[in-house]
Scaffold this active site. Sequence first.
Site, PDB file in Angstrom:
ATOM      1  N   VAL A   1       0.855  -1.177   0.000  1.00 23.67           N
ATOM      2  CA  VAL A   1       0.000   0.000   0.000  1.00 23.67           C
ATOM      3  C   VAL A   1       0.899   1.238   0.000  1.00 23.67           C
ATOM      4  O   VAL A   1       1.854   1.327   0.759  1.00 23.67           O
ATOM      5  CB  VAL A   1      -0.954  -0.025   1.220  1.00 23.67           C
ATOM      6  CG1 VAL A   1      -0.206   0.114   2.540  1.00 23.67           C
ATOM      7  CG2 VAL A   1      -2.023   1.028   1.095  1.00 23.67           C
TER       8      VAL A   1
ATOM      9  N   CYS B   1      -2.237  -3.368  -4.996  1.00 23.30           N
ATOM     10  CA  CYS B   1      -1.551  -3.406  -3.708  1.00 23.30           C
ATOM     11  C   CYS B   1      -2.375  -4.098  -2.640  1.00 23.30           C
ATOM     12  O   CYS B   1      -3.596  -4.201  -2.733  1.00 23.30           O
ATOM     13  CB  CYS B   1      -1.191  -1.988  -3.240  1.00 23.30           C
ATOM     14  SG  CYS B   1      -2.628  -0.987  -2.775  1.00 23.30           S
ATOM     15  N   CYS B   2      -1.679  -4.581  -1.622  1.00 22.06           N
ATOM     16  CA  CYS B   2      -2.269  -4.970  -0.344  1.00 22.06           C
ATOM     17  C   CYS B   2      -1.291  -4.475   0.709  1.00 22.06           C
ATOM     18  O   CYS B   2      -0.410  -3.662   0.399  1.00 22.06           O
ATOM     19  CB  CYS B   2      -2.527  -6.475  -0.254  1.00 22.06           C
ATOM     20  SG  CYS B   2      -1.080  -7.515  -0.479  1.00 22.06           S
ATOM     21  N   ALA B   3      -1.404  -4.912   1.935  1.00 20.95           N
ATOM     22  CA  ALA B   3      -0.562  -4.351   2.984  1.00 20.95           C
ATOM     23  C   ALA B   3       0.925  -4.498   2.651  1.00 20.95           C
ATOM     24  O   ALA B   3       1.686  -3.525   2.643  1.00 20.95           O
ATOM     25  CB  ALA B   3      -0.881  -5.005   4.321  1.00 20.95           C
TER      26      ALA B   3
END
Length: 443
Positions: A325, A389-391
């Site tokens: 992110v 995105c992700c974390a």
Amino acid sequence: MGEGVASVPAVDRRAVFRAAALWLIFLAPFFYLTYGTANWLASLRTEVPNLAFGWEKHIPFIAWTILPYWSINAFYALSLFVNDTPTEVGRLARRYLTAQVVAVLCFIAFPLQAIFVRPETDGLPGFMFDVLGGFDKPFNQAPSLHIALLVIIWDHWRVRLRGKALALWHVWSLLIGASVLTTWQHHAIDIPTGALLGLFALWLFPADKPSPLAGFRRTEDAKAWRLATYYAAGAAAFLLLTVLATLDSGAGLLLLWPSLALAIVATGFAGAGVGVFQKRPDGRVSLASRWLLLPYRLGARANVRWWTRRLPAVEIADGVFLGRVPNRNELSTYAAVIDMTAELPGVMAPGLAWHAFPTLDLLAVPAARIREAALAVEEARRHGPVLICCALGFQRSVVVAACWLIRSGLATGGAAAVAQIKAKGRPVHIALETYVVIEEAAR
């Protein structure tokens, strides 16, 4: 309609008035009965502790601030009648009821008292203090129900006012908040605990969707339940620390904040799902979610920085990037962001399209959600570079990127797509069985 009030569609005023009147007929006696009972029970105790800080003795007593202090009673009633539908009336009333019930239970279980003795006052302020003293004893301190209700009422009006009226409302709300100290009705620690309670009531009954607990179903996923247990244990640990720390200082009550945040996250994994984070499709989160879950999100942000500090986003193909992110200063590269996190809010920037597909961390992403996000990638890339995105960019975003590669004809299957992503230097942490889900989503 005055320029200070936001325009609204036509409403059934009779239905709203009827619902508001019925709720008020119930809430007002309920408040005085329960609040008074808590006061009475505290008065029976031989010793009631206090959590005042030493520096509070320097807070001045300002008699006229009893006016804004009392005004919350008028706004409490009026707010019920300023709604567009009976449903909105019910939502506000349930927020009131939540704050009142939780506060009174705290007053009964852990009574506290105010230790400052107010000086004699005359005139209108003196009369108002006399009336207040008729039913309000020096107990019922933390969490401040006055502050909890103020948070609820302030939120109710801030979305209904515009321009100068809104600015005036913010100022008056600040006066109401400060008055709990300048009238010597509360001690300082009562304010943040009351605000936490008010935010919890807003979170429990959000304005734009059902309660996050409305669809709770105990999870059958062993991993989800295990994660829920971990977060619940963290919440319990902070609660224990709260008790131990409060023995030395009232500041220990601030540890209720991370305890509540972790308990909410645990509830999400246990069966409430992504709704506990109250994240919208554009990446924004509700005001209550933003503040209630701040301790958890700070921990999540720190975890992101630790694991990805040397891992920039990589281009996997044709202007589609994969990574963690992003920060605000990393957004200039992209025209759109496809965000798979539920736990982290989106970052708003001019000219940037943020598309959120909230999913729980460390759990399998359903094929339908993967497909939905992959289609959004294809649509968004027509307007410029896209970041998926992700974390951390290791799991949830990887399955979307792999699905997009297959759908675009750039990979023949799940294994081949993941291999391409690994070849770009991105760590991938997904189970082998996930390849089947990716391929199902790509069909």
